[in-house]
Motif scaffolding. Structure first.
Motif, mmCIF file in Angstrom:
data_model
loop_
_atom_site.group_PDB
_atom_site.id
_atom_site.type_symbol
_atom_site.label_atom_id
_atom_site.label_comp_id
_atom_site.label_asym_id
_atom_site.label_seq_id
_atom_site.Cartn_x
_atom_site.Cartn_y
_atom_site.Cartn_z
ATOM 1 N N ASN A 267 1.215 4.132 -3.074
ATOM 2 C CA ASN A 267 0.938 5.545 -2.813
ATOM 3 C C ASN A 267 2.140 6.446 -3.070
ATOM 4 O O ASN A 267 1.990 7.545 -3.607
ATOM 5 N N PHE B 133 3.809 13.334 2.393
ATOM 6 C CA PHE B 133 3.639 11.884 2.530
ATOM 7 C C PHE B 133 4.311 11.386 3.810
ATOM 8 O O PHE B 133 3.737 10.580 4.548
ATOM 9 N N HIS C 150 0.831 -1.200 0.000
ATOM 10 C CA HIS C 150 0.000 0.000 0.000
ATOM 11 C C HIS C 150 0.870 1.256 0.000
ATOM 12 O O HIS C 150 0.610 2.197 -0.758
ATOM 13 N N GLU C 151 1.901 1.283 0.847
ATOM 14 C CA GLU C 151 2.812 2.435 0.884
ATOM 15 C C GLU C 151 3.514 2.610 -0.451
ATOM 16 O O GLU C 151 3.666 3.738 -0.947
#
Length: 238
Positions: A21, A113, A17-18
């Motif tokens: 993104n 982020f 997921h990281e």
């Protein structure tokens, strides 16, 4: 001594997921061999994640045109983070050794982020700490080891580097490579990685050739006896 990045490159330490993104923050860009990805003294603030190929990180020295190579960065590694975090000029030049690709991420987007993802921020801090420790080791080696010793350490390290194939998050890290491994650097580039003159490195390579530990060619050094080279390197790292 340590020219390469951490055992686990930044992008490979991210969760799926990281990773998705952070990659969505920027765009892929291709670079020809010898192209500067980042330039020392520049005021740009973006970061890059190397996707394919190898790049050198170098700084100017007091000897004018001579540069000292501080590191080699490969697939999955983050570069340019210091200028993105402290808004100071670039502290080093990053140059593509061969054709390379990188994900280019604006500094503002990267900082936001990190603020929203403390775990990823911790990975960046870990990387900065690792590279600081590595720089300290390099300074110690320059003061205490001969050119032959530093070259043996460097060639051993480079011979164990992973191939410069495309970056994929799940790609396993390969085992040390066998006899016949080729390090693709010219003698002047090798000299820059050990903080020595080209002439001194040529002399050291001649000694290694005479013992049939390496064989040299145009812009390359073939490791014929990696175990003997590693013994020479390990014997001077205590």
């Amino acid at each position: 001594m340590g020219l390469l990045g951490n055992d686990l490159a930044f992008a490979r330490a991210l969760t799926a997921h990281e990773h998705e993104n952070v990659m969505a923050l920027g765009n892929r860009k291709l670079y020809a061999a010898d192209t500067h990805l980042l330039s020392e003294g520049d005021r740009s603030g973006h970061v890059m994640i190397i996707l394919q190929g190898w790049v050198t990180v170098s700084v100017a020295t007091d000897r004018g045109a001579t540069r000292l190579i501080l590191g080699l960065r490969g697939p999955g590694e983050l570069i340019g983070e210091m200028a993105a975090l402290d808004n100071h000029p670039r502290s080093a030049t990053v140059r593509a050794l061969g054709p390379a690709a990188a994900q280019v991420i604006p500094g503002d987007a990267f900082r936001r982020f990190l603020a929203q993802h403390p775990r990823v921020s911790g990975l960046v801090i870990r990387q900065l700490t690792f590279r600081l420790r590595s720089a300290d080791q390099e300074r110690s080696a320059l003061a205490s080891l001969t050119v032959l010793q530093r070259l043996a350490v460097r060639l051993t390290e480079l011979s164990r580097a992973e191939p410069a194939g495309p970056y994929t998050p799940s790609a396993p890290r390969p085992a040390p490579l066998p006899a016949g491994t080729v390090v693709h650097l010219a003698q002047d580039e090798l000299a820059a990685t050990v903080g020595a003159t080209r002439e001194a490195v040529a002399k050291a390579l001649r000694l290694l050739r005479d013992q049939r530990i390496v064989r040299t060619g145009t812009r390359q050094v073939e490791i014929l006896d990696p175990e003997l080279l590693a013994l020479l390197a390990d014997g001077h790292q205590e």
